[in-house]
Write a protein that holds these residues in place. Structure first.
Motif, PDB file in Angstrom:
ATOM      1  N   GLN A  13      22.321  41.908  37.956  1.00  0.00           N
ATOM      2  CA  GLN A  13      23.516  41.143  37.624  1.00  0.00           C
ATOM      3  C   GLN A  13      24.734  42.075  37.693  1.00  0.00           C
ATOM      4  O   GLN A  13      24.620  43.280  37.458  1.00  0.00           O
ATOM      5  CB  GLN A  13      23.394  40.543  36.223  1.00  0.00           C
ATOM      6  CG  GLN A  13      22.261  39.525  36.104  1.00  0.00           C
ATOM      7  CD  GLN A  13      22.097  39.025  34.676  1.00  0.00           C
ATOM      8  OE1 GLN A  13      23.056  38.943  33.927  1.00  0.00           O
ATOM      9  NE2 GLN A  13      20.869  38.701  34.298  1.00  0.00           N
ATOM     10  N   SER A  15      28.530  42.769  36.315  1.00  0.00           N
ATOM     11  CA  SER A  15      29.548  42.458  35.308  1.00  0.00           C
ATOM     12  C   SER A  15      30.020  43.757  34.681  1.00  0.00           C
ATOM     13  O   SER A  15      29.395  44.817  34.849  1.00  0.00           O
ATOM     14  CB  SER A  15      28.990  41.539  34.213  1.00  0.00           C
ATOM     15  OG  SER A  15      28.060  42.236  33.396  1.00  0.00           O
ATOM     16  N   ARG A 212      34.380  39.644  39.034  1.00  0.00           N
ATOM     17  CA  ARG A 212      33.770  38.324  39.071  1.00  0.00           C
ATOM     18  C   ARG A 212      34.838  37.272  39.351  1.00  0.00           C
ATOM     19  O   ARG A 212      35.879  37.230  38.698  1.00  0.00           O
ATOM     20  CB  ARG A 212      33.055  38.028  37.751  1.00  0.00           C
ATOM     21  CG  ARG A 212      32.178  36.794  37.785  1.00  0.00           C
ATOM     22  CD  ARG A 212      31.254  36.766  36.575  1.00  0.00           C
ATOM     23  NE  ARG A 212      30.376  35.601  36.628  1.00  0.00           N
ATOM     24  CZ  ARG A 212      30.691  34.398  36.164  1.00  0.00           C
ATOM     25  NH1 ARG A 212      31.862  34.218  35.574  1.00  0.00           N
ATOM     26  NH2 ARG A 212      29.858  33.386  36.266  1.00  0.00           N
ATOM     27  N   GLY A 242      34.447  40.161  45.426  1.00  0.00           N
ATOM     28  CA  GLY A 242      33.578  39.622  44.386  1.00  0.00           C
ATOM     29  C   GLY A 242      33.190  38.192  44.685  1.00  0.00           C
ATOM     30  O   GLY A 242      33.616  37.602  45.686  1.00  0.00           O
ATOM     31  N   GLY A 244      31.713  34.305  42.564  1.00  0.00           N
ATOM     32  CA  GLY A 244      31.618  33.624  41.287  1.00  0.00           C
ATOM     33  C   GLY A 244      31.944  32.152  41.390  1.00  0.00           C
ATOM     34  O   GLY A 244      32.223  31.641  42.483  1.00  0.00           O
ATOM     35  N   GLU A 268      30.619  39.287  47.316  1.00  0.00           N
ATOM     36  CA  GLU A 268      30.091  40.402  46.548  1.00  0.00           C
ATOM     37  C   GLU A 268      29.789  41.575  47.477  1.00  0.00           C
ATOM     38  O   GLU A 268      29.279  41.386  48.578  1.00  0.00           O
ATOM     39  CB  GLU A 268      28.822  39.966  45.816  1.00  0.00           C
ATOM     40  CG  GLU A 268      28.367  40.943  44.752  1.00  0.00           C
ATOM     41  CD  GLU A 268      27.259  40.369  43.877  1.00  0.00           C
ATOM     42  OE1 GLU A 268      26.211  41.023  43.766  1.00  0.00           O
ATOM     43  OE2 GLU A 268      27.449  39.252  43.334  1.00  0.00           O
TER      44      GLU A 268
END
Length: 415
Positions: A13, A15, A212, A242, A244, A268
């Motif tokens: 993940q 973040s 994100r 990024g 999202g 990403e």
């Protein structure tokens, strides 16, 4: 020292929380300690992949936030494992499933448990049934209940400290900003290659957004400001790095602004390329008002890329000179400094005092961060036996778990 980090969110993940945990883990290892990650399963991690000292527990996706996961069993196994690993301290990084598991492990092993409060959840309630299940007033209750009985709490910024104080958290709180690597090897700078890859000339002024792509980041507002900037810097480009949930809406917004020829969505990217993206930019832009810390800001600083952002208590502690960046009171005021930094690129002008930047970089260095957390652990180990009330702590944990689980907003699909 054997240290257990308990987190619902971990690699692969992406973040700020994951980056913070990985930085801390490496710093603790560099100091000679053994670090174990207790986290959730992730469908993006193949079963045959070996992850040394990483233990994953069965989980399901969080409703409305499907790339984040919550574990639903494994507490007994975690206790057995923690005893085998002879943990000396538990450090939780979440207030939810693995956080509760970490507190339980600490109680059973009779060791201190500390916590880092990463996220101001009041800015994220829209992900859970459009904010209809958990209200802003409930966040204080959840946070206060979870942190009751903690040996200590880490606040990554003065802004977070003030929030926890407002929530009336009773545990001792210390401000320890998350650190980043401020020293980069020459080969880390892939900006020339990336400019060629994106079709950007070496002299093209570039505005960067990296992180994100979520609605609370207000990237749509940043794009609206950029559209006006183009009237004065018509050759400028906006690179958005990024992915999202807001990606589709942002692309529609770009088309409505008629600036599609000046905006590049990369999606990403590999973490190894992130520094290169910061280096290719002439200014890092953010219109977000939800950042309690914002690792992207200090990552931009390490690349000598000025930041233009909305003023916040945290940013006021690091953006101390025009060489580092400029802060605005509202989104419209972002335009003037944005134009200033883009024009500085064309004129090869140095803005502000670089010496101030170097002082700030020392304060946010990952080595400084690691040492401060280790000092925090040492103090927690000293005071633990003097202050721990086991019966009261267990009661607090039970009440927190009961109140949270009674309105749990999770998917039942255990994929």
């Amino acid at each position: 020292m054997n240290i257990g980090l308990f987190t619902d969110t971990y690699a692969p993940q992406v973040s700020g929380v994951v980056s913070s945990i990985q930085t801390l883990r490496q710093q603790l290892i560099d100091h000679g300690h053994r670090v174990y990650i207790f986290t959730s399963t992730d469908p993006n991690v193949p079963k045959e992949v070996l992850e040394p000292d990483v233990y994953r527990f069965p989980s399901f996706p969080f409703i409305g936030f499907k790339d984040r996961r919550l574990s639903y069993r494994g507490a007994i196994q975690a206790i057995q494992l923690a005893k085998k690993l002879e943990l000396d301290i538990v450090h939780t990084q979440t207030e939810f499933s693995l956080g509760l598991m970490g507190k339980l492990v600490a109680r059973q092993l009779k060791i201190p448990v500390v916590h880092t409060f990463h996220t101001n959840y009041e800015d994220y309630l829209h992900y859970v049934a459009n904010g209809k299940i958990i209200r802003p007033a409930s966040v204080a209750v959840i946070a206060r209940s979870y942190m009751a009985g903690m040996t200590g709490v880490i606040a990554p910024s003065k802004q977070t400290f003030d929030t926890l104080t407002k929530y009336k958290v009773s545990a001792p709180i210390e401000i320890i900003p998350t650190g980043v690597s401020v020293k980069h090897a020459k080969q880390d700078d892939t900006s020339t290659y990336l400019r060629e890859k994106l079709g950007l000339a070496s002299q093209t002024p570039v505005v960067l957004s990296l992180g994100r792509v979520a609605f609370e980041k207000n990237i749509d507002t940043a794009l609206t400001i950029f559209a006006e900037v183009l009237e004065q810097v018509p050759e400028a480009m906006f690179v958005i790095v990024g992915d999202g949930p807001a990606m589709s809406a942002l692309k529609d917004h770009v088309r409505s602004l008629e600036i599609a020829d000046h905006v590049i969505f990369t999606g990403e990217v590999d973490h190894k390329e992130v520094y290169g993206y910061y280096k290719l930019a002439d200014v890092f832009l953010s219109a977000s008002v939800s950042e309690t810390q914002g690792l992207t800001f200090i990552e931009a600083m390490t690349a000598d890329t000025p930041v233009v952002a909305i003023r916040s208590p945290y940013l006021e502690t690091v953006v101390l000179d025009k060489n580092i960046g400029s802060l605005a009171d509202d989104s419209y005021d972002l335009m003037a400094p944005l134009i200033m930094y883009l024009n500085a690129k064309k004129q090869q002008q140095v803005i502000g005092n670089p010496a101030v930047r170097q002082k700030v970089l020392h304060d946010i260095d990952e080595v400084t961060f690691g040492q401060r957390v280790l000092d925090f652990y040492s103090e927690a180990l000293v005071v633990y036996h003097e202050e721990e009330d086991m019966e009261e702590a267990d009661s607090n944990d039970f009440e927190y778990a009961k109140s949270f689980l009674s309105r749990t907003p999770f998917h039942k699909n255990n994929k």
